[in-house]
Design an enzyme around this catalytic site. Structure first.
Site, PDB file in Angstrom:
ATOM      1  N   ARG A  10      10.759   5.127 -13.141  1.00 48.74           N
ATOM      2  CA  ARG A  10      10.381   3.728 -13.282  1.00 48.74           C
ATOM      3  C   ARG A  10      10.326   3.332 -14.749  1.00 48.74           C
ATOM      4  O   ARG A  10       9.818   4.084 -15.575  1.00 48.74           O
ATOM      5  CB  ARG A  10       9.002   3.513 -12.662  1.00 48.74           C
ATOM      6  CG  ARG A  10       8.669   2.066 -12.399  1.00 48.74           C
ATOM      7  CD  ARG A  10       7.263   1.909 -11.939  1.00 48.74           C
ATOM      8  NE  ARG A  10       6.881   2.865 -10.914  1.00 48.74           N
ATOM      9  CZ  ARG A  10       5.614   3.174 -10.670  1.00 48.74           C
ATOM     10  NH1 ARG A  10       4.642   2.661 -11.375  1.00 48.74           N
ATOM     11  NH2 ARG A  10       5.315   4.028  -9.713  1.00 48.74           N
ATOM     12  N   SER A  99       9.381  -2.013  -6.934  1.00 51.55           N
ATOM     13  CA  SER A  99       8.260  -2.102  -5.994  1.00 51.55           C
ATOM     14  C   SER A  99       7.390  -3.323  -6.308  1.00 51.55           C
ATOM     15  O   SER A  99       7.871  -4.442  -6.298  1.00 51.55           O
ATOM     16  CB  SER A  99       7.457  -0.798  -6.018  1.00 51.55           C
ATOM     17  OG  SER A  99       6.478  -0.813  -5.025  1.00 51.55           O
ATOM     18  N   HIS A 100       6.108  -3.105  -6.630  1.00 49.30           N
ATOM     19  CA  HIS A 100       5.195  -4.231  -6.868  1.00 49.30           C
ATOM     20  C   HIS A 100       4.972  -4.473  -8.363  1.00 49.30           C
ATOM     21  O   HIS A 100       4.086  -5.224  -8.743  1.00 49.30           O
ATOM     22  CB  HIS A 100       3.850  -3.962  -6.193  1.00 49.30           C
ATOM     23  CG  HIS A 100       3.174  -2.731  -6.714  1.00 49.30           C
ATOM     24  ND1 HIS A 100       3.521  -1.472  -6.268  1.00 49.30           N
ATOM     25  CD2 HIS A 100       2.237  -2.556  -7.671  1.00 49.30           C
ATOM     26  CE1 HIS A 100       2.785  -0.577  -6.927  1.00 49.30           C
ATOM     27  NE2 HIS A 100       2.009  -1.207  -7.789  1.00 49.30           N
ATOM     28  N   LYS A 109      13.664   5.307  -6.110  1.00 49.12           N
ATOM     29  CA  LYS A 109      12.967   6.172  -5.155  1.00 49.12           C
ATOM     30  C   LYS A 109      14.055   7.024  -4.495  1.00 49.12           C
ATOM     31  O   LYS A 109      15.009   6.472  -3.929  1.00 49.12           O
ATOM     32  CB  LYS A 109      12.219   5.342  -4.110  1.00 49.12           C
ATOM     33  CG  LYS A 109      11.006   4.613  -4.677  1.00 49.12           C
ATOM     34  CD  LYS A 109      10.266   3.801  -3.622  1.00 49.12           C
ATOM     35  CE  LYS A 109       9.046   3.125  -4.246  1.00 49.12           C
ATOM     36  NZ  LYS A 109       8.347   2.221  -3.315  1.00 49.12           N
ATOM     37  N   ASP A 235       4.548  -5.842   0.114  1.00 50.72           N
ATOM     38  CA  ASP A 235       4.801  -5.674  -1.319  1.00 50.72           C
ATOM     39  C   ASP A 235       6.288  -5.915  -1.595  1.00 50.72           C
ATOM     40  O   ASP A 235       7.054  -6.224  -0.686  1.00 50.72           O
ATOM     41  CB  ASP A 235       4.311  -4.304  -1.814  1.00 50.72           C
ATOM     42  CG  ASP A 235       5.196  -3.149  -1.377  1.00 50.72           C
ATOM     43  OD1 ASP A 235       5.902  -3.287  -0.367  1.00 50.72           O
ATOM     44  OD2 ASP A 235       5.169  -2.089  -2.037  1.00 50.72           O
ATOM     45  N   ASP A 237       8.972  -4.206  -2.106  1.00 50.66           N
ATOM     46  CA  ASP A 237      10.068  -3.500  -1.430  1.00 50.66           C
ATOM     47  C   ASP A 237       9.757  -3.175   0.031  1.00 50.66           C
ATOM     48  O   ASP A 237      10.493  -2.444   0.683  1.00 50.66           O
ATOM     49  CB  ASP A 237      10.476  -2.241  -2.204  1.00 50.66           C
ATOM     50  CG  ASP A 237       9.379  -1.188  -2.266  1.00 50.66           C
ATOM     51  OD1 ASP A 237       8.182  -1.551  -2.245  1.00 50.66           O
ATOM     52  OD2 ASP A 237       9.702   0.013  -2.355  1.00 50.66           O
ATOM     53  N   ASP A 239       7.430  -1.409   1.662  1.00 53.49           N
ATOM     54  CA  ASP A 239       6.933  -0.148   2.219  1.00 53.49           C
ATOM     55  C   ASP A 239       5.402  -0.155   2.304  1.00 53.49           C
ATOM     56  O   ASP A 239       4.794   0.809   2.747  1.00 53.49           O
ATOM     57  CB  ASP A 239       7.445   1.072   1.430  1.00 53.49           C
ATOM     58  CG  ASP A 239       7.034   1.074  -0.034  1.00 53.49           C
ATOM     59  OD1 ASP A 239       6.305   0.158  -0.468  1.00 53.49           O
ATOM     60  OD2 ASP A 239       7.454   2.000  -0.762  1.00 53.49           O
ATOM     61  N   ARG A 240       4.788  -1.289   1.882  1.00 49.36           N
ATOM     62  CA  ARG A 240       3.332  -1.382   1.909  1.00 49.36           C
ATOM     63  C   ARG A 240       2.909  -2.697   2.571  1.00 49.36           C
ATOM     64  O   ARG A 240       3.555  -3.726   2.374  1.00 49.36           O
ATOM     65  CB  ARG A 240       2.811  -1.328   0.461  1.00 49.36           C
ATOM     66  CG  ARG A 240       1.490  -0.668   0.308  1.00 49.36           C
ATOM     67  CD  ARG A 240       1.341   0.027  -1.046  1.00 49.36           C
ATOM     68  NE  ARG A 240       1.788  -0.739  -2.183  1.00 49.36           N
ATOM     69  CZ  ARG A 240       1.074  -1.710  -2.773  1.00 49.36           C
ATOM     70  NH1 ARG A 240      -0.110  -2.044  -2.340  1.00 49.36           N
ATOM     71  NH2 ARG A 240       1.556  -2.331  -3.828  1.00 49.36           N
ATOM     72  N   HIS A 317       0.196   1.930   2.492  1.00 47.79           N
ATOM     73  CA  HIS A 317       1.335   2.764   2.913  1.00 47.79           C
ATOM     74  C   HIS A 317       0.918   3.400   4.239  1.00 47.79           C
ATOM     75  O   HIS A 317      -0.105   4.082   4.304  1.00 47.79           O
ATOM     76  CB  HIS A 317       1.578   3.909   1.914  1.00 47.79           C
ATOM     77  CG  HIS A 317       2.255   3.504   0.643  1.00 47.79           C
ATOM     78  ND1 HIS A 317       3.610   3.318   0.547  1.00 47.79           N
ATOM     79  CD2 HIS A 317       1.752   3.269  -0.589  1.00 47.79           C
ATOM     80  CE1 HIS A 317       3.920   2.980  -0.703  1.00 47.79           C
ATOM     81  NE2 HIS A 317       2.804   2.940  -1.411  1.00 47.79           N
TER      82      HIS A 317
END
Length: 452
Positions: A10, A99-100, A109, A235, A237, A239-240, A317
């Site tokens: 990242r 992501s966030h 990822k 979020d 992407d 995944d949350r 998650h």
């Protein structure tokens, strides 16, 4: 080397993630993948397609062929590790996502052979990239695939029994990538829905796509109050997840308790930040509860290792192996929550039955990368002979930092794997005791800092 993190890669676009660094990442990664094909997708950030081209060059130079899924949520990227496209099953997948994080950030990822590529694997990859002098030229080898449609069809078919349920559903995609699939799935199931900020926009013009921050939930709460029975927020992407009712903002650990109600004596993995209520209630109901390290990669590996049915992080998650593939997927988690409602479970009534405890949010304590783990070690040392005023200790769990169990609750201090901070959290049967535990542990952290 700061871009190589515990769970992913990242950094800031152009400054840290640029043509040179990303091409090298692709080239070095290719040597870690045994099979021929790698599935690659990206999120809504304006620079994601640019990073895609750099990464493809590196992967192709390393002898890999790329399956291009275009802009997708992270769960669609994971889905490609379990389903054939164009007659081939990818040996690995890479999701290009920040992501966030703020819009100037991006990252990768990585999944290889259905397992997360993380920790020392990422650090070693980083060392390899730093030592690299050049990447050879390559012939572009990219095949477009429609992973999104396959994923949508799969979920619509898996949850066909929800068709036409009368619940009024509102949701907030935060201009992340969740909207690419939510509208199609909800339409396919004939659900009553209204979405906010559904169109992907990597500048995130309405609010930051992080549903674990209450400020980002203001708009969806307003819509829920006026027009909904249940609300979901995602979020960047997807995944949350955040799940909201008129009475509760249901955190990941309480979601796991609700999901487990419909499973037969499941094994559930939680992280060290999860409420003791979750662990105790699961055991009471005949389930097996296992406490493990924070981090989506850690939880996936632990699930696989012990054959768990479900795992969760407080931040939202949620990982289903029960009836699914075992990765974190906020869209799938949405449908499983709607399934509970469809089956007549009153979410608020179930939560009201649980023992009432006072929990703090995660509290972040600033420190430095070099000091954070040293402080934890020092705290462990100090706990061997705590001050006379320290609350009586029942036991200590050190699977990830230090979680100290007291007579009426617990306190946690752990080093973040991704940022230069310590994370603390406290829970007790009364607010007064939670405060006492917090003050006692903060004093210990300060003593540890001073000793260093």
């Amino acid at each position: 080397m700061s871009i190589y993190r515990e769970y992913d890669i990242r950094g800031i676009f152009e400054k840290e993630l640029n043509e040179q660094s990303v091409t090298r990442i692709g080239y070095a990664l290719a040597s870690k993948i045994k099979g021929e094909y790698v599935a690659v997708g990206y999120d809504a950030r304006s620079h994601s397609p640019i990073l895609f081209e750099y990464l493809v060059h590196g992967l192709n130079a390393g002898g890999k062929k790329v399956l291009d899924m275009g802009m997708v949520p992270t769960p669609v990227n994971y889905f490609c590790n379990y389903n054939e496209f164009e007659g081939v099953l990818a040996s690995a997948s890479v999701m290009i996502t920040g992501s966030h994080n703020p819009s100037e950030y991006n990252g990768f990822k990585i999944t290889i052979d259905k397992a997360p590529f993380f920790g020392e694997q990422i650090y070693a990859l980083g060392r390899e990239c730093e030592a690299m002098t050049s990447v050879p030229d390559a012939v572009r080898d990219v095949t477009k695939i429609d992973a999104t449609s396959r994923y949508v069809d799969f979920l619509v078919s898996e949850f066909a029994h929800l068709k036409g349920m009368p619940t009024r559903i509102v949701y907030d995609c935060g201009n992340g990538v969740a909207g690419i699939v939510t509208e199609r799935i909800f339409a396919g199931l004939g659900l009553h829905t209204k979405g906010l900020y559904v169109d992907p926009d990597g500048t995130f013009p309405n609010h930051h796509p992080d549903p674990s921050d209450e400020h980002n939930l203001e708009d969806i709460k307003e819509l829920l109050a006026k027009e909904g029975d249940i609300a979901f927020a995602y979020d960047g992407d997807a995944d949350r997840i955040a799940v909201l009712t008129h009475k509760n903002n249901i955190k990941g650990d309480m979601m796991a308790l609700l999901y487990a109600m419909k499973m037969d004596k499941p094994t559930v993995v939680g992280e060290v930040k999860c409420s003791q209520v979750m662990y105790d209630e699961l055991e009471k109901r005949g389930a097996k509860a296992v406490m493990y390290k924070t981090g989506h990669s850690n939880l996936k590996v632990k699930m696989q290792e012990i054959g768990a049915d479900l795992a969760c992080e407080v931040s939202g998650h949620v990982f289903f192996k029960n009836r699914y593939f075992g990765y974190d997927d906020a869209i799938y988690a949405t449908l499983r929550m709607l399934e509970l409602v469809h089956d007549g479970i009153d979410l608020d009534a179930e939560l009201a039955k649980l023992p009432q405890v006072f929990s703090t949010e995660e509290i972040k304590v600033k420190t430095t990368e070099s000091e954070k783990f040293k402080i934890i070690d020092k705290v462990k040392e100090l706990l061997k002979n705590p001050p006379a005023s320290f609350p009586a200790i029942k036991n200590i769990i050190d699977v990830d930092g230090v979680r100290i169990n007291f007579a009426h609750g617990w306190g946690l201090v752990r080093a973040s794997n991704t940022t230069p901070i310590l994370v603390t959290r406290f829970e007790a049967t009364s607010q007064k005791e939670a405060k006492e535990y917090e003050e006692a542990i903060n004093a210990l952290i300060l003593e540890a800092k001073n000793a260093l």
